[in-house]
Design a protein around this motif. Structure first.
Motif, PDB file in Angstrom:
ATOM      1  N   ASP A 161      57.763  20.352 -26.361  1.00 40.54           N
ATOM      2  CA  ASP A 161      56.307  20.451 -26.481  1.00 40.54           C
ATOM      3  C   ASP A 161      55.710  21.285 -25.350  1.00 40.54           C
ATOM      4  O   ASP A 161      54.788  22.071 -25.561  1.00 40.54           O
ATOM      5  CB  ASP A 161      55.684  19.050 -26.474  1.00 40.54           C
ATOM      6  CG  ASP A 161      55.956  18.292 -27.756  1.00 40.54           C
ATOM      7  OD1 ASP A 161      55.973  18.928 -28.821  1.00 40.54           O
ATOM      8  OD2 ASP A 161      56.177  17.069 -27.701  1.00 40.54           O
ATOM      9  N   GLY A 217      49.266  17.476 -24.600  1.00 40.99           N
ATOM     10  CA  GLY A 217      49.092  16.413 -25.589  1.00 40.99           C
ATOM     11  C   GLY A 217      50.418  15.960 -26.168  1.00 40.99           C
ATOM     12  O   GLY A 217      50.641  14.766 -26.387  1.00 40.99           O
ATOM     13  N   ALA A 234      51.836  12.144 -25.711  1.00 44.09           N
ATOM     14  CA  ALA A 234      51.858  11.356 -26.945  1.00 44.09           C
ATOM     15  C   ALA A 234      53.228  10.778 -27.259  1.00 44.09           C
ATOM     16  O   ALA A 234      53.337   9.789 -27.988  1.00 44.09           O
ATOM     17  CB  ALA A 234      51.383  12.213 -28.119  1.00 44.09           C
ATOM     18  N   CYS A 291      41.283  17.849 -29.096  1.00 41.30           N
ATOM     19  CA  CYS A 291      41.924  16.656 -28.532  1.00 41.30           C
ATOM     20  C   CYS A 291      42.672  15.864 -29.604  1.00 41.30           C
ATOM     21  O   CYS A 291      43.812  15.424 -29.389  1.00 41.30           O
ATOM     22  CB  CYS A 291      40.880  15.771 -27.848  1.00 41.30           C
ATOM     23  SG  CYS A 291      40.203  16.471 -26.327  1.00 41.30           S
ATOM     24  N   ILE A 294      47.148  15.558 -30.392  1.00 37.34           N
ATOM     25  CA  ILE A 294      47.796  14.253 -30.522  1.00 37.34           C
ATOM     26  C   ILE A 294      48.396  14.099 -31.916  1.00 37.34           C
ATOM     27  O   ILE A 294      49.497  13.581 -32.086  1.00 37.34           O
ATOM     28  CB  ILE A 294      46.780  13.121 -30.260  1.00 37.34           C
ATOM     29  CG1 ILE A 294      46.299  13.173 -28.804  1.00 37.34           C
ATOM     30  CG2 ILE A 294      47.396  11.764 -30.576  1.00 37.34           C
ATOM     31  CD1 ILE A 294      45.181  12.194 -28.501  1.00 37.34           C
ATOM     32  N   TYR A 295      47.669  14.588 -32.906  1.00 41.48           N
ATOM     33  CA  TYR A 295      48.104  14.462 -34.296  1.00 41.48           C
ATOM     34  C   TYR A 295      49.378  15.260 -34.574  1.00 41.48           C
ATOM     35  O   TYR A 295      50.261  14.795 -35.295  1.00 41.48           O
ATOM     36  CB  TYR A 295      46.993  14.945 -35.222  1.00 41.48           C
ATOM     37  CG  TYR A 295      47.407  15.074 -36.669  1.00 41.48           C
ATOM     38  CD1 TYR A 295      47.469  13.955 -37.490  1.00 41.48           C
ATOM     39  CD2 TYR A 295      47.740  16.316 -37.215  1.00 41.48           C
ATOM     40  CE1 TYR A 295      47.855  14.073 -38.823  1.00 41.48           C
ATOM     41  CE2 TYR A 295      48.131  16.434 -38.532  1.00 41.48           C
ATOM     42  CZ  TYR A 295      48.184  15.314 -39.333  1.00 41.48           C
ATOM     43  OH  TYR A 295      48.571  15.426 -40.642  1.00 41.48           O
ATOM     44  N   LEU A 306      52.640  13.516 -33.662  1.00 36.81           N
ATOM     45  CA  LEU A 306      52.715  12.295 -34.460  1.00 36.81           C
ATOM     46  C   LEU A 306      53.087  12.620 -35.900  1.00 36.81           C
ATOM     47  O   LEU A 306      53.923  11.944 -36.517  1.00 36.81           O
ATOM     48  CB  LEU A 306      51.379  11.554 -34.413  1.00 36.81           C
ATOM     49  CG  LEU A 306      51.281  10.297 -35.291  1.00 36.81           C
ATOM     50  CD1 LEU A 306      52.280   9.241 -34.839  1.00 36.81           C
ATOM     51  CD2 LEU A 306      49.862   9.734 -35.259  1.00 36.81           C
TER      52      LEU A 306
END
Length: 591
Positions: free
Chosen positions: A210, A399, A403, A447, A451-452, A455
Motif C-alpha cells: 500500500d 490509509g 486500515a 478519506c 479506507i474503502y 477493505l
C-alpha cells in the motif's frame, strides 16, 4: 492491490500434504489458475526450522523493502500525472485551439495519459494468472527474478521514451505494473518463516504494498523542489537500483522454494512417526538395524522439538481452533467447497461477486485517474483541486497502512454478509460525496475512499476463500480478477463520455456508477444473507437430528438414569463430543 493476502493467513493452518492425493480436501491453496494439481518442478519445500533464524529475519526484512519500492508503484499514478503533464508528454495530441488557449491538459492528452494507467491497472490484475502458474511450478525465486526483469524493462522504456520513434510511455508503465505482482505475490510464502507471527508478517508485506504508491509522490516533490531538473529520465535511471536490489536479494538471500506451511510441518511429524521401516527386516545383523532405528528416533525427536518450538505447539491445535472459530463466524464457509470450478462459476455466488468486483474496481481506478480533473470541474477552482489531489496522494498509501489491522479484525469477527453490507454502505457514501460540489465533501470522499479501497480488495479475496475453497481458488478467484481487469478498459469509455457527452462534467458518470453499484450490491448482500441464514438453519437441523434419543428413567427396565445423556440433550448437543466443524452438512449439497 493484490487480493490474496488474507488467504495466506487462512490457508497456513489447513493440514495438508504435498504428497496427498489430488482429491484431498485438505490440499494447499494453489495460486495456479490453469492446473488442478501440479507437482513442484524444483526442490521440495523446506521447513523454517532448517534455516537459521537470523537468515529468516533478513528474508522478511528484505521482502518488505522491495515490496515497499516496487510492488504497487503504478497506483501512485495520481501523483506522477502532474509531472507528466508538466513535461508535455502527449502534448502533441492537442488541437491548435487548445494550444493557443494554453489549457493545462487537453482532451486527447488527458485521455492518453489515463489510458496509460488503465493498461497498467488491467495488466496488474490479469497477470495474476501466469504469476500463479509460475509460482506453483518454479517457486518464489523465479517469480522474483522475473519481476525484477520486468521493472528494469519498464524503467528503460520510460527513461528513453522521449527519444523513441514510437510511444514508449504506455509500454514502460505496463512493464512497471507487471513487475509488481511477481515480486509481491511470491513473497507471501515468507509468512511461514515464523508461523506464530504470520499475521504480522503479512501485515508488513501488505502495508509495504500500500505504501509503495507513495514512491511517485516523493518523486513529484523532488521534481517540484528542483524546478523540474530531476526530470523523468533521471528518476527512472536512478530507480534501476530497485530491480538490481531485487535480483541480488533473490539470488543470494531468498529461498529457491517456498517454506512449508503449518499443515505440512504437522504432516512431517506424522510421516516420521514410525522409527521401524520395512527395509529393516532385510538386515541380518539386528544390532545394525537397532542402531538405524535409534538414529531415526533421535532424528525424529529432534525434528519434533524444532517444529514444536516453531509452532508453539506440536500439532498447531491453537491456531486450528482460531481458524475454526473464524469459519463458524463467517456464516458462508464451505458453501461451494467440494465442487469443481466449472460448477462454481455457474452459480449466483460467482456471478454476483464478479459483477460487484468489476463495477467497484472500475469506480476505484476511474477515481484514481481523474481525481484532479473531477474536482477542478466540481469546485470550479483549479487550486482547490490541486490541494485535494495532493491530499489524496498522501492519504492513499497512509490509509492502506492504517486500515490493515482493522480490516483483519472485521473479517475475523463478523459475518461475510455483514462485511459485504459494510462495503456497499461505504461505496454508496463515497458515491454520494463524490457528486457534492463542496470542499468538505471532497476531503471526506478521499478519506472514505482510501479506507474503502483495501477493505474492498481484502473482503473479495476473503469471500472467495470461504465460499469457493482453496482447491479451486486459483481458477475461480483468478477468473474474477481477470474479468474485472479486462472490463477496466471501460475506463477509457467513461473518460470519453465525460469529456465529449457531458462537457467535462463528471457528475453524470459518477451517478451512473453509483446507481449500478448500489443495485448490484443490494442483490449480492441479499443473496449471501439468505444463503447464510439457510446454511445456519441446516446446521441446526442436522445437529438436532444427530442428537441421540434418551430413554426416560426406568424405561429400559433397569431404573437407571443416564444423567450424562440428559445433560447433553439439555445443552443441545450429543454426548459424542463432536467438533463444531463436524456438524455441517456436506458443502457440495448447498446451492
Amino acid at each position: 492491490m493484490s487480493l490474496i493476502e488474507r488467504l495466506s493467513t487462512m490457508e497456513e493452518y489447513e493440514p495438508w500434504s504435498r504428497e496427498a492425493s489430488p482429491d484431498s480436501r485438505h490440499r494447499k491453496m494453489s495460486f495456479n489458475p490453469v492446473g488442478t494439481w501440479t507437482a513442484p518442478v524444483g526442490e521440495e519445500p523446506i521447513g523454517a526450522f532448517e534455516v537459521p533464524k537470523w537468515k529468516r529475519i533478513v528474508q522478511v526484512f528484505a521482502a518488505v523493502i522491495y515490496c515497499l519500492f516496487a510492488a504497487g508503484i503504478v497506483f501512485g499514478y495520481a501523483a506522477i500525472k502532474p509531472v507528466l503533464v508538466t513535461e508535455g508528454i502527449y502534448r502533441n495530441l492537442c488541437t491548435k485551439q487548445e494550444l493557443e488557449d494554453d489549457v493545462y491538459v487537453c482532451y486527447a492528452q488527458d485521455l492518453r495519459l489515463n489510458f496509460m494507467f488503465t493498461v497498467a491497472a488491467v495488466s496488474t490484475n490479469v497477470v495474476a494468472l501466469p504469476v500463479g502458474t509460475i509460482l506453483d511450478r518454479y517457486g518464489p525465486r523465479v517469480c522474483g527474478i522475473i519481476g525484477a526483469i520486468f521493472v528494469t524493462i519498464g524503467c528503460f522504456l520510460f527513461a528513453f521514451a522521449w527519444q523513441m520513434p514510437v510511444d514508449g510511455y504506455i509500454p514502460g508503465y505496463f512493464f512497471l505494473a507487471l513487475g509488481g505482482p511477481f515480486t509481491f505475490i511470491s513473497s507471501f510464502q515468507l509468512s511461514n518463516t515464523f508461523p506464530q507471527y504470520s499475521g504480522l508478517i503479512l501485515a508488513l508485506l501488505t502495508g509495504a504494498f500500500d505504501t509503495s504508491s507513495a514512491i511517485f509522490l516523493f518523486y513529484r516533490l523532488i521534481y517540484q523542489a528542483t524546478d523540474g531538473s530531476f526530470w523523468p529520465k533521471k528518476f527512472f535511471l536512478a530507480y534501476l537500483v530497485v530491480p538490481l536490489y531485487i535480483l541480488l536479494v533473490q539470488i543470494f538471500v531468498m529461498p529457491a522454494t517456498s517454506y512449508k506451511t503449518v499443515g505440512e510441518l504437522v504432516g512431517q511429524i506424522e510421516d516420521d512417526a514410525q522409527d521401524v521401516h520395512e527395509s529393516d527386516e532385510e538386515i541380518e545383523d539386528q544390532s545394525i538395524a537397532q542402531r538405524l532405528q535409534d538414529a531415526r528416533r533421535v532424528h525424529r525427536e529432534s525434528v519434533v522439538s524444532e517444529i514444536t518450538s516453531l509452532l508453539g505447539t506440536k500439532d498447531g491445535a491453537e491456531q486450528t481452533m482460531k481458524e475454526e472459530k473464524k469459519k463458524n463466524v463467517s456464516g458462508v464457509w464451505g458453501a461451494l467447497h467440494g465442487r469443481s470450478a466449472s460448477e462454481q462459476i455457474r452459480t449466483p455466488w460467482f456471478l454476483l461477486i464478479t459483477l460487484f468486483t468489476v463495477i467497484q474496481m472500475l469506480r476505484i481506478n476511474y477515481f484514481v485517474a481523474t481525481v484532479r480533473t473531477q474536482y477542478a470541474y466540481l469546485l470550479g477552482d483549479y487550486e482547490k483541486a490541486v490541494a485535494i489531489n495532493e491530499f489524496f496522494d498522501v492519504a492513499l498509501p497512509l490509509g492502506g497502512v492504517l486500515a490493515v489491522p482493522f480490516i483483519g479484525l472485521i473479517l475475523d469477527n463478523t459475518s461475510t454478509p455483514f462485511c459485504l453490507g459494510l462495503l456497499v454502505t461505504l461505496a454508496t457514501a463515497i458515491g454520494v460525496l463524490g457528486v457534492i460540489p463542496q470542499t468538505w465533501a471532497a476531503y471526506a470522499n478521499v478519506c472514505l475512499f482510501v479506507i474503502y479501497r483495501p477493505l474492498y480488495y481484502t473482503t473479495v479475496s476473503d469471500y472467495a476463500a470461504k465460499v469457493f475453497g482453496f482447491a479451486t481458488f486459483g481458477k475461480v478467484y483468478g477468473l474474477i480478477i481477470c474479468l474485472a481487469g479486462i472490463f477496466n478498459f471501460a475506463q477509457s469509455a467513461l473518460d470519453a463520455l465525460t469529456h465529449k457527452a457531458f462537457n467535462n462534467n463528471p457528475l453524470y458518470v459518477n451517478l451512473i456508477l453509483l446507481l449500478v453499484a448500489l443495485l448490484v450490491g443490494i442483490v449480492l448482500v441479499g443473496y449471501v444473507w439468505r444463503k447464510s441464514w439457510k446454511i445456519h438453519r441446516e446446521n441446526l437441523e442436522e445437529e438436532a437430528e444427530a442428537t441421540r434419543e434418551t430413554l426416560m428413567p426406568g424405561a429400559n427396565g433397569t431404573g437407571s438414569v443416564n444423567y450424562g445423556s440428559i445433560d447433553a440433550v439439555a445443552n443441545g448437543s450429543s454426548d459424542r463430543g463432536r467438533s463444531p466443524g463436524s456438524r455441517s452438512r456436506s458443502p457440495g449439497s448447498r446451492n
